[in-house]
Design a protein around this motif. Structure first.
Motif, PDB file in Angstrom:
ATOM      1  N   ILE A   1       0.724  -1.246  -0.131  1.00  0.00           N
ATOM      2  CA  ILE A   1      -0.092  -0.006  -0.001  1.00  0.00           C
ATOM      3  C   ILE A   1       0.686   1.203  -0.004  1.00  0.00           C
ATOM      4  O   ILE A   1       0.360   2.245  -0.135  1.00  0.00           O
ATOM      5  N   LEU A   2       2.194   1.263   0.205  1.00  0.00           N
ATOM      6  CA  LEU A   2       2.980   2.299   0.462  1.00  0.00           C
ATOM      7  C   LEU A   2       4.209   2.457  -0.595  1.00  0.00           C
ATOM      8  O   LEU A   2       4.511   3.069  -1.481  1.00  0.00           O
ATOM      9  N   MET A   3       4.921   1.187  -0.352  1.00  0.00           N
ATOM     10  CA  MET A   3       6.268   1.113  -1.250  1.00  0.00           C
ATOM     11  C   MET A   3       6.110   0.991  -2.678  1.00  0.00           C
ATOM     12  O   MET A   3       6.859   1.775  -3.414  1.00  0.00           O
ATOM     13  N   GLU A   4       5.271   0.253  -3.244  1.00  0.00           N
ATOM     14  CA  GLU A   4       5.067  -0.074  -4.482  1.00  0.00           C
ATOM     15  C   GLU A   4       4.486   1.070  -5.323  1.00  0.00           C
ATOM     16  O   GLU A   4       4.903   1.494  -6.328  1.00  0.00           O
ATOM     17  N   PRO A   5       3.362   1.525  -4.534  1.00  0.00           N
ATOM     18  CA  PRO A   5       3.021   3.049  -5.190  1.00  0.00           C
ATOM     19  C   PRO A   5       3.862   4.083  -5.258  1.00  0.00           C
ATOM     20  O   PRO A   5       3.877   4.732  -6.234  1.00  0.00           O
ATOM     21  N   LEU A   6       4.648   4.213  -4.183  1.00  0.00           N
ATOM     22  CA  LEU A   6       5.615   5.264  -4.401  1.00  0.00           C
ATOM     23  C   LEU A   6       6.814   5.050  -5.304  1.00  0.00           C
ATOM     24  O   LEU A   6       7.341   5.899  -6.028  1.00  0.00           O
ATOM     25  N   ALA A   7       7.104   3.906  -5.409  1.00  0.00           N
ATOM     26  CA  ALA A   7       8.338   3.392  -6.438  1.00  0.00           C
ATOM     27  C   ALA A   7       7.621   3.847  -7.805  1.00  0.00           C
ATOM     28  O   ALA A   7       8.442   4.431  -8.704  1.00  0.00           O
TER      29      ALA A   7
ATOM     30  N   ALA B   1       5.092   5.966  -8.412  1.00  0.00           N
ATOM     31  CA  ALA B   1       4.921   7.315  -8.780  1.00  0.00           C
ATOM     32  C   ALA B   1       6.394   7.996  -8.757  1.00  0.00           C
ATOM     33  O   ALA B   1       6.287   8.860  -9.696  1.00  0.00           O
ATOM     34  N   LEU B   2       7.456   7.542  -8.349  1.00  0.00           N
ATOM     35  CA  LEU B   2       8.609   8.197  -8.514  1.00  0.00           C
ATOM     36  C   LEU B   2       8.979   8.027 -10.016  1.00  0.00           C
ATOM     37  O   LEU B   2       9.640   8.724 -10.480  1.00  0.00           O
TER      38      LEU B   2
END
Lengths: 197, 197
Positions: free
Chosen positions: A37-43, A45-46
């Protein structure tokens, strides 16, 4: 202790503003604990941001299109040009919703101490824009610091003699400002610039 | 103000521990300004970490291999089992370099207030490990807080009657600790646990 992949991640996170080695470790752990819910979406988005967002060649703002949405918006007043230090200042101006013109981002301030001269900043971009014609007023929305005011003076001199009016933001008591908590310089400036009510 | 890609990035960054909306904006801008040397490497490190790093099924530590490097290391003493709250605590123990056994990560602490019961924690994992045999001592390296000590008492009871010794970290004055700056509870605990020198 942690594998090289985690160490590399912590090292990169520690280079972000406001994070040190300790908080970077905390951030890395939170990311690992919330992978889906956080690491994959942030990766993602970056990766997308790095691939798609570029500085606007006209004003210096960041956007996925060039010229950026502000430069391309026909409803914005082309006769008002606001000079800001960086994109953070541009965003701060936009958040107010009270400016309807366009921008030039300098990408810094003149600083003898840090060795920043006129050629290091987007001053050519500003002069080109003014030279194109159609600009009636240049608003120097620069910080009320020594470097900010030095830069403003320099730009005002460079623009002197042309057809454009040059203005700066008013200095005074901030909204909600309590005199007892303000510095002497601000109170002095507000007193000098006092207005009839 | 900024495009939807930038807004999405800021929203995700604001969910990291220690960052709010304001600092997330600052981080996003720094990333955009340093695209090649910071944003792209971080995007890649996160993508790799998300793809490769998993919790170790044996102890709960994060690693690219399962069982993790600590569980798989034949030089580590299998008779010493250290129980920690989370991976942050495991890393803190490892940084000291003074523990040569293996770990079990609970993934939290018992908390009536937060509704965390025994079934929510890795207690089954601990009991399985002890049940396998070969463990001589379980060290409860849990925080010196109400929840930490409640959890330690509960685990000590669950392990009672078995063949393993159960111990906890000593409480007392921290190294470099100045009495004048320590809380009363710590001084009282250190006084009660005083040792002959």
């Amino acid at each position: 202790m942690a594998g090289p992949e985690i160490e590399r991640l912590i090292q990169l996170l520690a280079r972000l503003p406001g994070l040190g080695p300790r908080s970077a470790r905390r951030v890395a752990l939170r990311l690992l604990e919330r992978r889906e819910i956080l690491m994959e979406p942030l990766a993602q988005a970056l990766t997308e941001a790095a691939a798609r967002i570029r500085p606007c060649r006209r004003c210096g703002n960041f956007d996925t299109v060039d010229p950026c949405a502000i430069c391309a918006d026909p409803r914005r007043d082309p006769s008002l040009l606001c000079v800001v230090e960086d994109v953070a200042a541009l965003w701060a101006m936009e958040r107010t919703g009270s400016f309807s013109g366009r921008y030039v981002v300098l990408g810094g301030l003149l600083s003898a101490l840090d060795g920043v001269g006129p050629d290091d900043l987007g001053i050519g971009r500003l002069l080109d824009r003014v030279g194109e014609g159609g600009v009636a007023e240049v608003i120097l929305a620069l910080p009320a610091t020594v470097d900010g005011q030095t830069t403003a003076h320099y730009l005002a001199e460079r623009l002197e003699g042309g057809a454009v009016a040059v203005s700066g933001l008013a200095q005074g008591v901030p909204v909600g400002g309590d005199l007892d908590h303000l510095d002497d310089g601000t109170i002095t400036a507000a007193l000098r610039a006092r207005r009839r009510v």
